[in-house]
Design a protein around this motif. Structure first.
Motif, PDB file in Angstrom:
ATOM      1  N   VAL A  22       0.862  -1.181   0.000  1.00 35.91           N
ATOM      2  CA  VAL A  22       0.000   0.000   0.000  1.00 35.91           C
ATOM      3  C   VAL A  22       0.900   1.233   0.000  1.00 35.91           C
ATOM      4  O   VAL A  22       1.886   1.302   0.725  1.00 35.91           O
ATOM      5  CB  VAL A  22      -0.994  -0.016   1.195  1.00 35.91           C
ATOM      6  CG1 VAL A  22      -0.292   0.064   2.512  1.00 35.91           C
ATOM      7  CG2 VAL A  22      -2.013   1.084   1.061  1.00 35.91           C
ATOM      8  N   THR A 134      -9.305   4.763   2.921  1.00 28.69           N
ATOM      9  CA  THR A 134      -9.729   3.368   3.027  1.00 28.69           C
ATOM     10  C   THR A 134      -9.647   2.654   1.689  1.00 28.69           C
ATOM     11  O   THR A 134      -9.742   3.264   0.630  1.00 28.69           O
ATOM     12  CB  THR A 134     -11.178   3.284   3.544  1.00 28.69           C
ATOM     13  OG1 THR A 134     -12.026   3.995   2.635  1.00 28.69           O
ATOM     14  CG2 THR A 134     -11.297   3.894   4.925  1.00 28.69           C
ATOM     15  N   HIS A 135      -9.467   1.330   1.769  1.00 25.93           N
ATOM     16  CA  HIS A 135      -9.457   0.489   0.573  1.00 25.93           C
ATOM     17  C   HIS A 135      -9.991  -0.892   0.955  1.00 25.93           C
ATOM     18  O   HIS A 135      -9.896  -1.305   2.113  1.00 25.93           O
ATOM     19  CB  HIS A 135      -8.050   0.394  -0.021  1.00 25.93           C
ATOM     20  CG  HIS A 135      -7.039  -0.199   0.907  1.00 25.93           C
ATOM     21  ND1 HIS A 135      -6.836  -1.545   1.031  1.00 25.93           N
ATOM     22  CD2 HIS A 135      -6.175   0.378   1.777  1.00 25.93           C
ATOM     23  CE1 HIS A 135      -5.894  -1.781   1.916  1.00 25.93           C
ATOM     24  NE2 HIS A 135      -5.481  -0.615   2.391  1.00 25.93           N
ATOM     25  N   HIS A 137      -8.883  -3.857   0.344  1.00 24.67           N
ATOM     26  CA  HIS A 137      -7.908  -4.933   0.227  1.00 24.67           C
ATOM     27  C   HIS A 137      -7.202  -5.260   1.538  1.00 24.67           C
ATOM     28  O   HIS A 137      -6.060  -5.711   1.526  1.00 24.67           O
ATOM     29  CB  HIS A 137      -6.874  -4.567  -0.847  1.00 24.67           C
ATOM     30  CG  HIS A 137      -7.478  -4.269  -2.167  1.00 24.67           C
ATOM     31  ND1 HIS A 137      -8.017  -5.237  -2.986  1.00 24.67           N
ATOM     32  CD2 HIS A 137      -7.683  -3.098  -2.810  1.00 24.67           C
ATOM     33  CE1 HIS A 137      -8.501  -4.677  -4.077  1.00 24.67           C
ATOM     34  NE2 HIS A 137      -8.318  -3.372  -3.992  1.00 24.67           N
ATOM     35  N   THR A 138      -7.875  -5.053   2.654  1.00 21.44           N
ATOM     36  CA  THR A 138      -7.260  -5.359   3.948  1.00 21.44           C
ATOM     37  C   THR A 138      -7.083  -6.863   4.149  1.00 21.44           C
ATOM     38  O   THR A 138      -6.202  -7.279   4.894  1.00 21.44           O
ATOM     39  CB  THR A 138      -8.092  -4.781   5.102  1.00 21.44           C
ATOM     40  OG1 THR A 138      -9.446  -5.191   4.942  1.00 21.44           O
ATOM     41  CG2 THR A 138      -8.015  -3.275   5.129  1.00 21.44           C
ATOM     42  N   LYS A 141      -3.648  -8.241   3.463  1.00 21.84           N
ATOM     43  CA  LYS A 141      -2.601  -7.788   4.385  1.00 21.84           C
ATOM     44  C   LYS A 141      -1.474  -7.064   3.654  1.00 21.84           C
ATOM     45  O   LYS A 141      -0.307  -7.524   3.672  1.00 21.84           O
ATOM     46  CB  LYS A 141      -2.042  -8.956   5.184  1.00 21.84           C
ATOM     47  CG  LYS A 141      -3.078  -9.639   6.053  1.00 21.84           C
ATOM     48  CD  LYS A 141      -2.430 -10.750   6.860  1.00 21.84           C
ATOM     49  CE  LYS A 141      -3.454 -11.495   7.675  1.00 21.84           C
ATOM     50  NZ  LYS A 141      -4.188 -12.484   6.910  1.00 21.84           N
TER      51      LYS A 141
END
Length: 147
Positions: A22, A134-135, A137-138, A141
């Motif tokens: 990220v 925010t995205h 794709h948490t 990780k």
């Protein structure tokens, strides 16, 4: 006389591990950020880089609306596209494009630094750009990539 038959190892697409990163675009210069992202999407940072294999990482860019352009580019840079018909050119200044679609500004900058072929289009699909913090794709990780 000894004969060495060791060859340069060629990476296969099945062997590639693609980590997620990220990148925070807040306050970063567009061109410098895009060149680093394009380099990572191609996999040129890897010691086992192979030109004909898509071995790059997944890159998630956040805060795309807080990117900066240097000099007079905000007023003078123009994005253009063509409909294919005569007189069908559409011109959009960078200032308007940053307000309406900041994700597209970063995506286009990176796209134009990638190879212009099937492999380049495949690499571009690994770039995810988002306007805010925010995205989605948490679950992957992603690790923070400092630029």
């Amino acid at each position: 006389m000894a004969i060495f038959t060791s060859q340069t190892p060629m990476l296969k697409k099945e062997e590639v591990k693609r980590p997620w990163y990220v990148v925070d675009a807040k306050g970063k210069t567009l061109g410098r950020l895009a060149s680093i992202i394009a380099y990572r999407l191609q996999g040129k940072h890897r010691p086992d880089y192979t030109p004909h294999v898509d071995a790059g990482d997944f890159i998630v860019v956040i805060n795309a609306d807080k990117i900066k352009l240097t000099g007079k580019k905000l007023d003078q840079k123009i994005y253009w596209r063509h409909s294919g018909y005569m007189g069908g050119i559409k011109l959009t200044p960078a200032k308007k494009m940053l307000n309406k679609k900041p994700e597209e500004v970063i995506r286009l900058a990176v796209k134009r630094m990638l190879p212009k072929n099937r492999l380049g289009r495949k690499m571009l699909k690994k770039l995810k750009v988002y306007r805010g913090e925010t995205h989605p794709h948490t679950a992957q990780k992603p690790k923070a990539l400092e630029i």
